[in-house]
Design an enzyme around this catalytic site. Structure first.
Site, PDB file in Angstrom:
ATOM      1  N   TYR A 142       0.823  -1.207   0.000  1.00  0.00           N
ATOM      2  CA  TYR A 142       0.000   0.000   0.000  1.00  0.00           C
ATOM      3  C   TYR A 142       0.857   1.257   0.000  1.00  0.00           C
ATOM      4  CZ  TYR A 142      -4.681  -1.974   0.865  1.00  0.00           C
ATOM      5  OH  TYR A 142      -5.891  -2.607   0.746  1.00  0.00           O
ATOM      6  N   LYS A 189       3.063 -15.401   2.144  1.00  0.00           N
ATOM      7  CA  LYS A 189       3.300 -16.145   0.907  1.00  0.00           C
ATOM      8  C   LYS A 189       4.805 -16.418   0.859  1.00  0.00           C
ATOM      9  CE  LYS A 189       1.823 -17.886  -3.011  1.00  0.00           C
ATOM     10  NZ  LYS A 189       0.883 -19.019  -3.105  1.00  0.00           N
TER      11      LYS A 189
HETATM   12  C1  IPM Z   1     -10.403  -1.272   3.994  1.00  0.00           C
HETATM   13  C2  IPM Z   1     -10.625  -0.647   2.650  1.00  0.00           C
HETATM   14  C3  IPM Z   1      -9.468   0.310   2.344  1.00  0.00           C
HETATM   15  C4  IPM Z   1      -8.194  -0.522   2.317  1.00  0.00           C
HETATM   16  C5  IPM Z   1      -9.634   1.133   1.056  1.00  0.00           C
HETATM   17  C6  IPM Z   1     -10.899   1.951   1.060  1.00  0.00           C
HETATM   18  C7  IPM Z   1      -8.441   2.020   0.822  1.00  0.00           C
HETATM   19  O1  IPM Z   1     -10.763  -1.632   1.674  1.00  0.00           O
HETATM   20  O2  IPM Z   1     -10.273  -0.516   4.977  1.00  0.00           O
HETATM   21  O3  IPM Z   1     -10.358  -2.501   4.065  1.00  0.00           O
HETATM   22  O4  IPM Z   1      -7.880  -1.143   1.304  1.00  0.00           O
HETATM   23  O5  IPM Z   1      -7.502  -0.529   3.339  1.00  0.00           O
END
Ligand code: IPM
Ligand code: MG
Length: 361
Positions: A142, A189
């Protein structure tokens, strides 16, 4: 006591469910003698529309100044055309990173009253379902380097974890397991990814500090399968940001609906961030259809973890159980069985408020 709560209604059904969660906090305050001051903070698509930025600096500052932050949902088709870094979701990631909330606790518990809403065969969930996903929230793919080649024909996203990031997340996982059934499964993984091998190495090195916790490892693909084959085998699952995102959606559905799952995101200090795990569901926004229970249960987690108000948190959770046992259902958790009464967002919230006030302290 007096507490300050930053509310981020956000987009789509976010404002619908946050309104009800706020009402349950107020009811809890009335019953237990606390007062809450709420400040509404723009973030996500609404903030983009108002200021051009998903997470204005003033919004992050307001969250940091509060005792805790309660968030609805962000995103929607209106902002899908924006570049990645300008999207509502980037605001959410900025908020998580800005608050330093690296550990995301996502409990998936099946309420007995909702067992019929579980899509698995009854014998698979006969022993109930009560697991906790501890998802790493401020690292991994992320937040890793990403980009496009000059010709636009290839793109990359990178998964990077440092030993210290893994260690602090797994510490939360081991500690959580100690308070539960003392089983911790690290999901990765490691047959492919070097970062996963570092997770395993780190977990094994830490295990001696929690001798009472039974540590195991599972590949994420197997875990996805085991969650529907035999979800009762899990106690605490600790995993990376993206694997936790995916597995928590899967686990939520086993409990009956993604509309039921709450989460707490915690760091070493500062306010925690509390949010339902569901998205902004723009198709039903403002129509009194959304299930407010995940947001309400997130408010309960806020009381428990940030304000250390355990009795107050339990009061909300008991109220939710009682409303479900009375048969009230939003459409996502309705099965059509006898004894069910369909309820909208506002009615569901009002019923929880009533149950909190009736049951008292
Ligand atoms: C979650 C959501 C978020 C994530 C999105 C909205 C960015 O899917 O909180 O699970 O991927 O963390
Ligand atoms: Mg998700």
């Amino acid at each position: 006591m007096k507490y300050s709560i930053a509310l981020i209604p956000g987009d789509g059904i976010g404002p619908d469910v946050i309104r009800e969660a706020q009402a349950t906090l107020e009811a809890t305050g009335t019953v237990f003698g606390h007062s809450f001051s709420f400040v509404s903070v723009p973030m996500g698509g609404v903030a983009i529309d108002a200021t051009g930025e998903a997470l204005p600096a003033s919004s992050l500052a307001a969250c940091k100044a509060a005792d805790a932050v309660l968030l609805g949902a962000v995103g929607g088709p209106a902002w899908d055309h924006l570049a990645g870094a300008r999207r509502p979701e980037a605001g959410l990631l900025g908020l998580r990173a800005g608050l330093g909330v690296y550990a995301n606790l996502r409990p998936a518990r099946m309420f007995p009253a909702l067992s019929a809403a579980c899509p698995l065969r009854p014998e698979i969930v006969a022993s109930g379902l009560d697991l906790l996903i501890v998802r790493e929230l401020t690292g991994g793919i992320y937040f890793g380097d990403r980009g496009r080649s000059a010709d636009g024909e290839s793109a990359w996203d990178t998964e990077t974890y440092s030993r210290s990031e893994i260690r602090r997340l797994l510490t939360v996982g081991f500690d959580a397991a100690m308070k539960r059934k003392r089983r911790l499964c690290v999901v990765d993984k490691a047959n492919i990814l070097e970062s996963s091998r570092l997770w395993r190495e780190t977990a094994k090195a830490m295990a001696a500090n929690w001798p009472k916790v039974e540590l195991s490892f599972m590949y994420v693909d197997n875990c996805a399968m085991q969650l529907v084959r035999n979800p009762g085998q899990f106690d605490v699952i600790a995993t990376s940001n993206m694997f936790g995102d995916i597995l928590s959606d899967e686990a939520s559905m086993i409990t009956g609906s993604i509309g039921m799952l709450a989460s707490a995101s915690l760091g070493d200090s500062g306010p925690g961030l509390y949010e339902p795990i569901h998205g902004s569901a723009p198709d039903i926004a403002g129509q009194d259809k959304a299930n407010p229970l995940a947001a309400i249960l997130s408010a309960a987690m806020l009381l428990r973890y940030s304000l250390k108000l355990e009795a107050e948190a339990s009061a909300i959770e008991r109220a939710v159980v009682s409303v479900l046992e009375q048969g009230y259902r939003t459409s996502d958790i309705a099965t059509g069985a006898a004894g069910e009464t369909l309820a909208g967002t506002r009615t569901m919230g009002a019923l929880v408020v009533k149950a909190i006030k009736e049951s008292g302290k």
